[in-house]
Every structure is written in structure tokens, then in C-alpha cells.
Design a protein around this motif. Structure first.
Motif, PDB file in Angstrom:
ATOM      1  N   ASN A 178       0.964  -1.327   0.035  1.00 37.46           N
ATOM      2  CA  ASN A 178      -0.059  -0.023   0.078  1.00 37.46           C
ATOM      3  C   ASN A 178       0.819   1.167  -0.031  1.00 37.46           C
ATOM      4  OD1 ASN A 178      -2.369  -1.397  -0.122  1.00 37.46           O
ATOM      5  ND2 ASN A 178      -2.451  -1.394   2.266  1.00 37.46           N
ATOM      6  N   ILE A 179       1.978   1.168   0.677  1.00 40.63           N
ATOM      7  CA  ILE A 179       2.755   2.220   0.640  1.00 40.63           C
ATOM      8  C   ILE A 179       3.365   2.822  -0.864  1.00 40.63           C
ATOM      9  CG2 ILE A 179       5.152   3.188   1.577  1.00 40.63           C
ATOM     10  CD1 ILE A 179       4.478   1.818   4.282  1.00 40.63           C
ATOM     11  N   VAL A 180       3.705   1.576  -1.374  1.00 39.95           N
ATOM     12  CA  VAL A 180       4.429   1.731  -2.547  1.00 39.95           C
ATOM     13  C   VAL A 180       3.331   2.217  -3.765  1.00 39.95           C
ATOM     14  CG1 VAL A 180       5.122   0.455  -4.698  1.00 39.95           C
ATOM     15  CG2 VAL A 180       6.117  -0.051  -2.237  1.00 39.95           C
ATOM     16  N   GLY A 181       2.132   1.891  -3.630  1.00 41.78           N
ATOM     17  CA  GLY A 181       1.229   1.962  -4.511  1.00 41.78           C
ATOM     18  C   GLY A 181       0.543   3.459  -4.326  1.00 41.78           C
ATOM     19  N   VAL A 182       0.313   3.668  -3.141  1.00 38.07           N
ATOM     20  CA  VAL A 182       0.111   5.125  -3.031  1.00 38.07           C
ATOM     21  C   VAL A 182       1.228   6.292  -3.085  1.00 38.07           C
ATOM     22  CG1 VAL A 182      -0.872   6.651  -1.167  1.00 38.07           C
ATOM     23  CG2 VAL A 182      -1.753   4.586  -1.285  1.00 38.07           C
ATOM     24  N   GLY A 183       2.304   5.669  -2.661  1.00 34.35           N
ATOM     25  CA  GLY A 183       3.548   6.486  -2.904  1.00 34.35           C
ATOM     26  C   GLY A 183       3.755   7.007  -4.299  1.00 34.35           C
ATOM     27  N   VAL A 184       3.611   6.045  -5.212  1.00 32.06           N
ATOM     28  CA  VAL A 184       4.102   6.278  -6.779  1.00 32.06           C
ATOM     29  C   VAL A 184       3.009   6.923  -7.182  1.00 32.06           C
ATOM     30  CG1 VAL A 184       4.113   4.818  -8.939  1.00 32.06           C
ATOM     31  CG2 VAL A 184       5.501   4.096  -6.922  1.00 32.06           C
ATOM     32  N   SER A 185       1.583   6.742  -6.985  1.00 31.08           N
ATOM     33  CA  SER A 185       0.458   7.521  -7.250  1.00 31.08           C
ATOM     34  C   SER A 185       0.614   9.176  -6.970  1.00 31.08           C
ATOM     35  CB  SER A 185      -0.666   7.032  -6.667  1.00 31.08           C
ATOM     36  OG  SER A 185      -1.007   5.713  -7.178  1.00 31.08           O
ATOM     37  N   HIS A 186       1.195   9.157  -5.579  1.00 32.65           N
ATOM     38  CA  HIS A 186       1.467  10.763  -5.485  1.00 32.65           C
ATOM     39  C   HIS A 186       2.539  11.237  -6.142  1.00 32.65           C
ATOM     40  CE1 HIS A 186       1.864  14.119  -2.610  1.00 32.65           C
ATOM     41  NE2 HIS A 186       3.173  13.773  -2.419  1.00 32.65           N
ATOM     42  N   LEU A 187       3.429  10.490  -6.333  1.00 37.64           N
ATOM     43  CA  LEU A 187       4.653  10.981  -7.115  1.00 37.64           C
ATOM     44  C   LEU A 187       4.470  11.292  -8.496  1.00 37.64           C
ATOM     45  CD1 LEU A 187       7.596   8.779  -5.853  1.00 37.64           C
ATOM     46  CD2 LEU A 187       7.179  11.323  -5.270  1.00 37.64           C
ATOM     47  N   MET A 188       3.228  10.509  -9.142  1.00 37.45           N
ATOM     48  CA  MET A 188       3.102  10.728 -10.585  1.00 37.45           C
ATOM     49  C   MET A 188       1.809  11.699 -10.786  1.00 37.45           C
ATOM     50  SD  MET A 188       3.628   6.840 -12.297  1.00 37.45           S
ATOM     51  CE  MET A 188       3.868   7.502 -13.870  1.00 37.45           C
ATOM     52  N   GLY A 189       1.293  12.140  -9.550  1.00 39.50           N
ATOM     53  CA  GLY A 189       0.216  13.015  -9.593  1.00 39.50           C
ATOM     54  C   GLY A 189      -1.247  12.534 -10.137  1.00 39.50           C
ATOM     55  N   VAL A 190      -1.435  11.152  -9.853  1.00 42.83           N
ATOM     56  CA  VAL A 190      -2.700  10.722 -10.157  1.00 42.83           C
ATOM     57  C   VAL A 190      -3.349  10.099  -9.012  1.00 42.83           C
ATOM     58  CG1 VAL A 190      -1.602   9.782 -12.324  1.00 42.83           C
ATOM     59  CG2 VAL A 190      -1.625   8.209 -10.195  1.00 42.83           C
ATOM     60  N   GLU A 191      -4.692   9.903  -9.447  1.00 44.40           N
ATOM     61  CA  GLU A 191      -5.709   9.308  -8.144  1.00 44.40           C
ATOM     62  C   GLU A 191      -4.897   8.235  -7.214  1.00 44.40           C
ATOM     63  OE1 GLU A 191      -8.288   8.824  -5.772  1.00 44.40           O
ATOM     64  OE2 GLU A 191      -9.107   9.977  -7.321  1.00 44.40           O
ATOM     65  N   PRO A 192      -4.995   8.618  -6.047  1.00 46.35           N
ATOM     66  CA  PRO A 192      -4.513   7.817  -5.040  1.00 46.35           C
ATOM     67  C   PRO A 192      -5.225   6.476  -4.940  1.00 46.35           C
ATOM     68  CG  PRO A 192      -5.612   9.665  -3.907  1.00 46.35           C
ATOM     69  CD  PRO A 192      -5.436   9.845  -5.234  1.00 46.35           C
ATOM     70  N   LEU A 193      -6.446   6.321  -5.172  1.00 48.87           N
ATOM     71  CA  LEU A 193      -7.167   5.172  -5.193  1.00 48.87           C
ATOM     72  C   LEU A 193      -6.328   4.143  -6.306  1.00 48.87           C
ATOM     73  CD1 LEU A 193     -10.944   5.994  -4.825  1.00 48.87           C
ATOM     74  CD2 LEU A 193      -9.318   5.114  -3.250  1.00 48.87           C
ATOM     75  N   ILE A 194      -6.033   4.595  -7.330  1.00 47.51           N
ATOM     76  CA  ILE A 194      -5.087   3.654  -8.349  1.00 47.51           C
ATOM     77  C   ILE A 194      -4.101   2.931  -7.522  1.00 47.51           C
ATOM     78  CG2 ILE A 194      -3.813   3.486 -10.472  1.00 47.51           C
ATOM     79  CD1 ILE A 194      -5.312   5.969 -11.365  1.00 47.51           C
ATOM     80  N   GLY A 195      -3.393   3.940  -6.761  1.00 42.74           N
ATOM     81  CA  GLY A 195      -2.507   3.063  -6.024  1.00 42.74           C
ATOM     82  C   GLY A 195      -2.825   2.004  -4.767  1.00 42.74           C
ATOM     83  N   MET A 196      -3.979   2.375  -4.290  1.00 45.57           N
ATOM     84  CA  MET A 196      -4.593   1.383  -3.334  1.00 45.57           C
ATOM     85  C   MET A 196      -5.072   0.114  -4.057  1.00 45.57           C
ATOM     86  SD  MET A 196      -4.787   2.205  -0.503  1.00 45.57           S
ATOM     87  CE  MET A 196      -5.863   1.172   0.310  1.00 45.57           C
ATOM     88  N   LEU A 197      -5.746   0.420  -5.409  1.00 48.37           N
ATOM     89  CA  LEU A 197      -6.059  -0.986  -5.968  1.00 48.37           C
ATOM     90  C   LEU A 197      -4.750  -1.665  -6.742  1.00 48.37           C
ATOM     91  CD1 LEU A 197      -9.029   0.667  -7.978  1.00 48.37           C
ATOM     92  CD2 LEU A 197      -9.254  -1.011  -6.150  1.00 48.37           C
ATOM     93  N   GLY A 198      -3.812  -1.014  -6.855  1.00 47.85           N
ATOM     94  CA  GLY A 198      -2.487  -1.471  -7.149  1.00 47.85           C
ATOM     95  C   GLY A 198      -1.488  -1.949  -6.160  1.00 47.85           C
ATOM     96  N   GLY A 199      -2.282  -2.100  -4.641  1.00 49.53           N
ATOM     97  CA  GLY A 199      -1.647  -2.229  -3.635  1.00 49.53           C
ATOM     98  C   GLY A 199      -2.042  -3.736  -3.115  1.00 49.53           C
ATOM     99  N   SER A 200      -2.288  -3.595  -1.727  1.00 49.32           N
ATOM    100  CA  SER A 200      -2.354  -4.959  -0.958  1.00 49.32           C
ATOM    101  C   SER A 200      -3.991  -5.393  -1.616  1.00 49.32           C
ATOM    102  CB  SER A 200      -2.450  -4.969   0.173  1.00 49.32           C
ATOM    103  OG  SER A 200      -3.509  -4.136   0.949  1.00 49.32           O
TER     104      SER A 200
END
Length: 402
Positions: free
Chosen positions: A108-130
Motif C-alpha cells: 500500500n505504501i508503494v502503490g499510494v506513494g507512486v501515485s502521489h509522485l506521478m500526480g494521479v488518483e491515490p485510489l489507483i495506488g490502493m487498487l494496485g496495492g494489497s
């Protein structure tokens, strides 16, 4: 094009045979322990993708076998676990669970972190996380349904979740065997009981290719136990969903649990003793057929259509899983052969699903030798603990983000 039950069954078996033929002819696939359903399934999925792209024809297979096969596999795991075996998990079960929980947070840290760095929806990072990496298609679809609603209003949640889960399922089956092989070769690991591997008196899920004596009567008895557990497990699942909507567990958890109860109660009362070798055959067949269906029906065009942020997130997740299995799972679980098999299993359900973990470990143990400890611990963590813990981790992460 819609295919009925019979055509679908033929395709599933054909995928397994195709996988076996290719692996027998390609040494690198043998050396790196790539499972047959993964090889055959990926080739079938690529073929389906080409037909879809070239002729705009989409195949729809009958899915009536999918859930019963998965549930039959987990039931057979339960029927093979007596309380004495469960006790053997002991300390290692706790260690492996802690290792698994650590990965959930990192995903989840990686997913949300990468989403934040790329300036996209954090939920994409959540769905790409655990949610999808350790939760698979089931957990992914459940949370995607929630993300579509208020207060999230993320309309593309379901497509993103299914694409991520599909990627995880494929990668989880690909990397597990090579990771175990690397660890075994790198550390020159001694395989416990290797001198007994050719002894036909031994059988189980870790030796799926071994011949086992089966009679019609004993087969019917074992099939009856699986059928009873499937029936009661589904009834119990429906009852719990209706009675306690806030507390949900996948149906396979109930089936596995009832398999454990049936085996130990019948044994304690001296009514019936489960034929382990026969139950393992039924379970292995169910697992192979289920994975073949799951792999050949993945929509690869969903992966092709992924946006750059999703590709980056999923790529980092796969790389992190490899390093985590090698430097954390393997080391904390004892740095021995059992730990290497556990690492292969962790790659399976750390990116995909518990059935993928099991087939990863089967492929490794078929090549090198049995690992009883791994086949006790991984189904327990994958069935009983991962969904519960993952739900808490996901909810905690969301509470921080929103």
C-alpha cells in the motif's frame, strides 16, 4: 462467442496438456519451475487476445466449474490437515504471518506513494496495492464496488482492479519457481528427506506427480467428504452473510474449515479415516483445472490498455515481491529448504491468490523434494488469515488517506 460447459471443459484440459507438452520440450521452463497451468494458460490467453484484436471477437467461457473447483481444492486441503499437523505450524506459522502482514503495508505504501509522485488518483495506488496484489480478483472486485460509490466516486475502479488482479495472477505464477530455484542454488540448500522422495508410500500436495493407489469405493468415500464440506460450507457462508453482513469471509474459508472439522471429528470418533493420498489427488486435479481456467480467461487487453501509472506501480510491486521473498521471507523463515518453498508460495499469493501459491510450491517440490511445513503454513495463512488482516490494513490506509 459463447462456449458451453462441455466446450469449456475440453479447453481447460487442452490448456493443461499444452502446458505439459511445452514444459517437456523447453528446458528453461523445467529448470525455473514454471507451472503447467500458467504456461498453457498464458499461451491460450495470448491467442484469445490476438483473435480479439484482429477480428474483434471475444470468447466467453462457461464459468460454472470455476468456483466448485476452487472450493474442492481448499476442502481437500482441510481434509488433509489433522490437528497434529496444524500444531506443527507453531512458531513458524506466526513468523510467516508477520512477514505477510509486513508485505501488505509495503504494497500500500508503494502503490499510494507512486501515485502521489506521478500526480494521479491515490485510489489507483490502493487498487494496485494489497487490495489486488495480496487480495486477488475477489477482494479487488469487492473494494472496487465501494470505490465507485460515495465518498470516493472513482468510476474506473472496477476496470483498474481487474487489470491489477490479472497482472498479479500472471506474475505470481511466473516468479515463484525461479525465486525458489535461485535460493536453493545460491545457498546450496539441503533438501530434508531427499533420499525418501522415491518412496511411493509418501504422498501429499507437495508431490502431485506421484502415483497413488485408488479404488472405486475409496474414491467415492473421499468424493462424498468433499461434497459434504462443499454443501455445508456454502450454506454456512450464506448464513453468515445474512446474519452478520459486516463480517464477511470468502466461501472457501468455510469449506476449508469444515474439511478440517470433518477429518478430525470422524477420526476422533473412529468412524472414518481420510485417505490422504486420494484426497490429495482430487485436490491436485481441482487446483490444476481451476488455474488453467483462471489463466486462459484473463482479459489481457485490460493489461494492454493500462495507463503508464498503472504499469509503473505494478512493475515496482512485482520487483518488490521478488526482493521481499528473497531477503525477508526466506531469511526470517529459517534460510533453509522449507523457507525457499515458503518464498515461492509467498510470491504466489503475495501477487495473485492462494491457489497460485500452492501450484508454485507443488512445482518446486515436484522438482526438488517435499516440504511438509510449507504445505501446512501457506494454506492456513492464505485461507484463514490473509483476508482478515488485509481488510484491516486496507481500512487503516484508507482512514489515513481520506
Amino acid at each position: 462467442m459463447n462456449f458451453d460447459f462441455y466446450f469449456t471443459l475440453v479447453c481447460i484440459v487442452a490448456v493443461l496438456i499444452l502446458g505439459r507438452i511445452i514444459i517437456n520440450r523447453v528446458k528453461i521452463l523445467q529448470d525455473y519451475n514454471i507451472p503447467e497451468p500458467v504456461v498453457g494458460g498464458i499461451i491460450a490467453a495470448i491467442g484469445i487476445l490476438l483473435v480479439y484484436k484482429m477480428f474483434n471477437v471475444e470468447f466467453s467461457f462457461n464459468s460454472s466449474l470455476k468456483d466448485p473447483l476452487m472450493l474442492a481444492f481448499f476442502t481437500s486441503i482441510g481434509l488433509s490437515a489433522d490437528f497434529a499437523s496444524l500444531k506443527k505450524g507453531g512458531k513458524m506459522l506466526s513468523i510467516f504471518l508477520v512477514v505477510v502482514v509486513g508485505l501488505l503495508f509495503l504494497q500500500n505504501i508503494v502503490g499510494v506513494g507512486v501515485s502521489h509522485l506521478m500526480g494521479v488518483e491515490p485510489l489507483i495506488g490502493m487498487l494496485g496495492g494489497s487490495i489486488t496484489m495480496s487480495g486477488g480478483h475477489g477482494t479487488g472486485s469487492a473494494w472496487a464496488t465501494e470505490f465507485i460509490k460515495e465518498p470516493y466516486n472513482f468510476g474506473a475502479a472496477m476496470e483498474v482492479a481487474m487489470a491489477c488482479a490479472t497482472f498479479g495472477l500472471v506474475m505470481g505464477g511466473i516468479i515463484g519457481g525461479p525465486v525458489a530455484r535461485f535460493l536453493i542454488k545460491r545457498h546450496n540448500l539441503k533438501i530434508p528427506g531427499a533420499e525418501h522422495n522415491k518412496d511411493n508410500t509418501h504422498g501429499g500436495f507437495e508431490t502431485p506427480q506421484q502415483e497413488r493407489l485408488i479404488t472405486p469405493i475409496s474414491f467415492v468415500e473421499s468424493l462424498a467428504l468433499i461434497a459434504i464440506a462443499l454443501l455445508l460450507g456454502n450454506l454456512l457462508s450464506d448464513f453468515m452473510k445474512a446474519s452478520v453482513p459486516s463480517f464477511t469471509l470468502p466461501t472457501f474459508v468455510y469449506c476449508l474449515f469444515l474439511g478440517v472439522v470433518l477429518r478430525n471429528v470422524l477420526s476422533a470418533l473412529n468412524i472414518h479415516h481420510v485417505f490422504d493420498r486420494e484426497v490429495s489427488v482430487l485436490g491436485n486435479v481441482s487446483l490444476s483445472l481451476f488455474l488453467a481456467f483462471a489463466m486462459m480467461t484473463v482479459n489481457l487487453w485490460e493489461l494492454v490498455a493500462l495507463a503508464l501509472p498503472m504499469v509503473v506501480i505494478l512493475g515496482i510491486q512485482a520487483i518488490m515481491m521478488i526482493f521481499y521473498a528473497i531477503f525477508v521471507t526466506f531469511r526470517f523463515c529459517g534460510k533453509d529448504y522449507d523457507a525457499a518453498v515458503l518464498a515461492a508460495g509467498h510470491c504466489g499469493f503475495g501477487l495473485g491468490a492462494t491457489p497460485t501459491a500452492m501450484v508454485n510450491m507443488q512445482t518446486v517440490t515436484s522438482h526438488y523434494g517435499p516440504s511438509h511445513m510449507a504445505f501446512i503454513i501457506v494454506p492456513l495463512v492464505g485461507a484463514f488469515f490473509i483476508d482478515l488482516v488485509n481488510a484491516l490494513v486496507i481500512q487503516g490506509t484508507l482512514s489515513v488517506l481520506f
